[in-house]
Write an enzyme that holds these catalytic residues in place. Sequence first.
Site, short mmCIF file in Angstrom:
data_model
loop_
_atom_site.label_atom_id
_atom_site.label_comp_id
_atom_site.label_asym_id
_atom_site.label_seq_id
_atom_site.Cartn_x
_atom_site.Cartn_y
_atom_site.Cartn_z
N GLN A 10 5.23 -26.05 12.29
CA GLN A 10 5.33 -26.72 13.59
C GLN A 10 5.79 -25.78 14.70
OE1 GLN A 10 4.07 -29.84 14.10
NE2 GLN A 10 3.46 -29.51 11.98
N ASP A 69 -0.91 -15.11 10.15
CA ASP A 69 0.19 -14.82 9.24
C ASP A 69 1.15 -13.90 9.96
OD1 ASP A 69 1.33 -15.39 6.71
OD2 ASP A 69 1.04 -13.31 6.16
N ASP A 154 14.38 -16.38 14.54
CA ASP A 154 14.66 -16.17 15.98
C ASP A 154 16.15 -16.00 16.30
OD1 ASP A 154 12.07 -16.01 16.83
OD2 ASP A 154 11.90 -18.13 17.36
N LYS A 174 9.76 -15.99 25.41
CA LYS A 174 9.41 -15.42 24.10
C LYS A 174 7.91 -15.12 24.02
CE LYS A 174 9.25 -16.28 19.15
NZ LYS A 174 9.28 -17.25 18.07
N HIS A 179 5.49 -10.88 19.21
CA HIS A 179 4.36 -10.48 18.38
C HIS A 179 3.21 -11.48 18.51
CE1 HIS A 179 7.06 -13.24 16.50
NE2 HIS A 179 6.40 -13.33 15.36
P1 IMP Z 1 3.89 -17.76 7.39
O1 IMP Z 1 3.07 -16.92 8.36
O2 IMP Z 1 3.48 -19.18 7.39
O3 IMP Z 1 3.98 -17.10 6.06
O4 IMP Z 1 5.36 -17.81 7.94
C1 IMP Z 1 5.92 -16.71 8.49
C2 IMP Z 1 7.42 -16.79 8.46
O5 IMP Z 1 7.87 -15.64 9.18
C3 IMP Z 1 7.98 -18.00 9.19
O6 IMP Z 1 8.23 -19.06 8.32
C4 IMP Z 1 9.27 -17.42 9.77
O7 IMP Z 1 10.26 -17.43 8.80
C5 IMP Z 1 8.89 -15.98 10.07
N1 IMP Z 1 8.40 -15.85 11.44
C6 IMP Z 1 7.13 -15.59 11.85
N2 IMP Z 1 7.06 -15.58 13.19
C7 IMP Z 1 8.29 -15.85 13.63
C8 IMP Z 1 8.83 -16.01 14.92
O8 IMP Z 1 8.16 -15.93 15.96
N3 IMP Z 1 10.14 -16.28 14.97
C9 IMP Z 1 10.92 -16.40 13.87
N4 IMP Z 1 10.46 -16.29 12.64
C10 IMP Z 1 9.15 -16.02 12.51
#
Ligand code: IMP
Length: 195
Positions: A10, A69, A154, A174, A179
């Site tokens: 979400q 991802d 974050d 942000k 990224h």
């Molecule tokens: P996935 O891409 O669904 O495997 O999830 C990537 C995981 O990386 C997330 O559940 C977060 O824990 C972390 N992550 C990715 N992007 C962010 C961000 O913008 N802020 C904080 N955590 C992030």
Amino acid sequence: MKILLATTNQGKKREFLKLLKDLNIKILSLKDLCIEEGFKEKGRSFEENAFEKAYKGFLLTGLPTIGEDSGLIVPYLYTLPGIYSKRFSEKATDEENRKLLLKLLRGVSFEKRRAKFVCVIYFVLNKNNFFKFKGEVEGFISYEERGKSGFGYDPIFLYPPLGRTFGEIDTEIKNLISHRGKAVSEFKKFIKNLL
Ligand code: IMP
């Protein structure tokens, strides 16, 4: 044009919708299409995982699909949490993941707390055409949690140019530096050309 965003996260979905709101496209999520099927990550890189999500979404719906991802890389921890960012701790909640990372870095000097967020987007337009976009942002892992904005890591990702963690800044800010913001900005240039 309708595009599927193949994510169940979400926090990511909120950021994508804000980032893409000025484009003349309708973004549908897996939930909008009542797709319950899990998109388990089996790849060995952000690229493989992003591609698999996008291709699977396309195969299930026939819609051009965005797969994303992302994760956090800490060189001191041999690049962990990396592709395991979501399921880093046993309970795999955002809070437990942050706690574990802070624990592993307890007593570690600031210089060694360098980290970067990486985001890879694959856009599958149709069976034969897919495109990759990537964004990164560098920072440090803070000594304790600061701020409640955003999601995931974050509150412990310190961004030196602002002297704040991503948990202490609004999503709008942000999105300008993150990224995901960078990867989506490349994607937007591409899609504007396509439209
Ligand atoms: P996935 O891409 O669904 O495997 O999830 C990537 C995981 O990386 C997330 O559940 C977060 O824990 C972390 N992550 C990715 N992007 C962010 C961000 O913008 N802020 C904080 N955590 C992030």
